[in-house]
Motif scaffolding. Structure first.
Motif, PDB file in Angstrom:
ATOM      1  N   ARG A  34       0.817  -1.208   0.000  1.00  0.00           N
ATOM      2  CA  ARG A  34       0.000   0.000   0.000  1.00  0.00           C
ATOM      3  C   ARG A  34       0.851   1.257   0.000  1.00  0.00           C
ATOM      4  N   ARG A  37       3.685   3.806  -4.543  1.00  0.00           N
ATOM      5  CA  ARG A  37       2.883   4.786  -5.281  1.00  0.00           C
ATOM      6  C   ARG A  37       2.480   4.230  -6.636  1.00  0.00           C
ATOM      7  N   TYR A  39       0.073   2.057  -7.364  1.00  0.00           N
ATOM      8  CA  TYR A  39      -0.537   0.728  -7.382  1.00  0.00           C
ATOM      9  C   TYR A  39      -1.687   0.622  -6.393  1.00  0.00           C
ATOM     10  N   ASP A  40      -2.180   1.744  -5.939  1.00  0.00           N
ATOM     11  CA  ASP A  40      -3.207   1.751  -4.890  1.00  0.00           C
ATOM     12  C   ASP A  40      -4.447   0.945  -5.258  1.00  0.00           C
ATOM     13  N   ALA A  41      -4.970   1.150  -6.470  1.00  0.00           N
ATOM     14  CA  ALA A  41      -6.211   0.481  -6.866  1.00  0.00           C
ATOM     15  C   ALA A  41      -6.024  -1.030  -6.942  1.00  0.00           C
ATOM     16  N   ALA A  42      -4.913  -1.472  -7.514  1.00  0.00           N
ATOM     17  CA  ALA A  42      -4.662  -2.910  -7.640  1.00  0.00           C
ATOM     18  C   ALA A  42      -4.474  -3.560  -6.277  1.00  0.00           C
ATOM     19  N   GLU A  44      -5.554  -2.438  -3.422  1.00  0.00           N
ATOM     20  CA  GLU A  44      -6.819  -2.386  -2.692  1.00  0.00           C
ATOM     21  C   GLU A  44      -7.772  -3.488  -3.153  1.00  0.00           C
ATOM     22  N   ALA A  45      -7.810  -3.753  -4.462  1.00  0.00           N
ATOM     23  CA  ALA A  45      -8.680  -4.814  -4.991  1.00  0.00           C
ATOM     24  C   ALA A  45      -8.241  -6.183  -4.479  1.00  0.00           C
ATOM     25  N   THR A  47      -6.441  -6.781  -1.759  1.00  0.00           N
ATOM     26  CA  THR A  47      -6.673  -6.788  -0.316  1.00  0.00           C
ATOM     27  C   THR A  47      -8.141  -7.048   0.009  1.00  0.00           C
ATOM     28  N   ASP A  48      -9.037  -6.376  -0.712  1.00  0.00           N
ATOM     29  CA  ASP A  48     -10.468  -6.558  -0.468  1.00  0.00           C
ATOM     30  C   ASP A  48     -10.911  -7.993  -0.744  1.00  0.00           C
TER      31      ASP A  48
END
Length: 105
Positions: A34, A37, A39-42, A44-45, A47-48
């Motif tokens: 996390r 820098r 790669y936040d969306a990937a 987060e997906a 992780t979720d």
């Protein structure tokens, strides 16, 4: 001689790692990811999705899990959520400090 046999057996057949320990390792890994820098969306997906799997196991929705495994999942989930809350609070402090310093200029 016996010590060498025991050592060879320990190498060939290591002690199994608990679900809770493996999940704790995942939490550390995703915390590090996390911080990268771009790669936040990937992250987060991913992780979720993993969190959803863990949650369903902790809720007892997987009939193949025993009571001990469910308990370990519940503990790991609490720890993971606590870690995410700490990280969110730290991020909020950083952002707040950044904007306070901009306002005072």
């Amino acid at each position: 001689m016996n010590a060498e046999i025991v050592r060879a057996l320990e190498i060939a057949f290591p002690e199994p790692v608990s679900v809770g320990a493996r999940l704790a390792d995942l939490g550390v890994l995703f915390s590090a990811l996390r911080k990268m820098r771009g790669y936040d969306a990937a992250v987060e997906a991913i992780t979720d999705e993993i969190l959803d799997i863990i949650t369903s196991g902790a809720d007892g929705r997987d009939p193949s899990l025993g009571d001990e495994a469910i308990s370990e999942l519940q503990k790991a989930l609490l720890k993971w959520n606590g870690q995410r809350e700490v990280e969110a609070a730290a991020h909020k402090r950083i952002v707040d400090e950044k904007y306070k310093s901009l306002e005072s200029e």
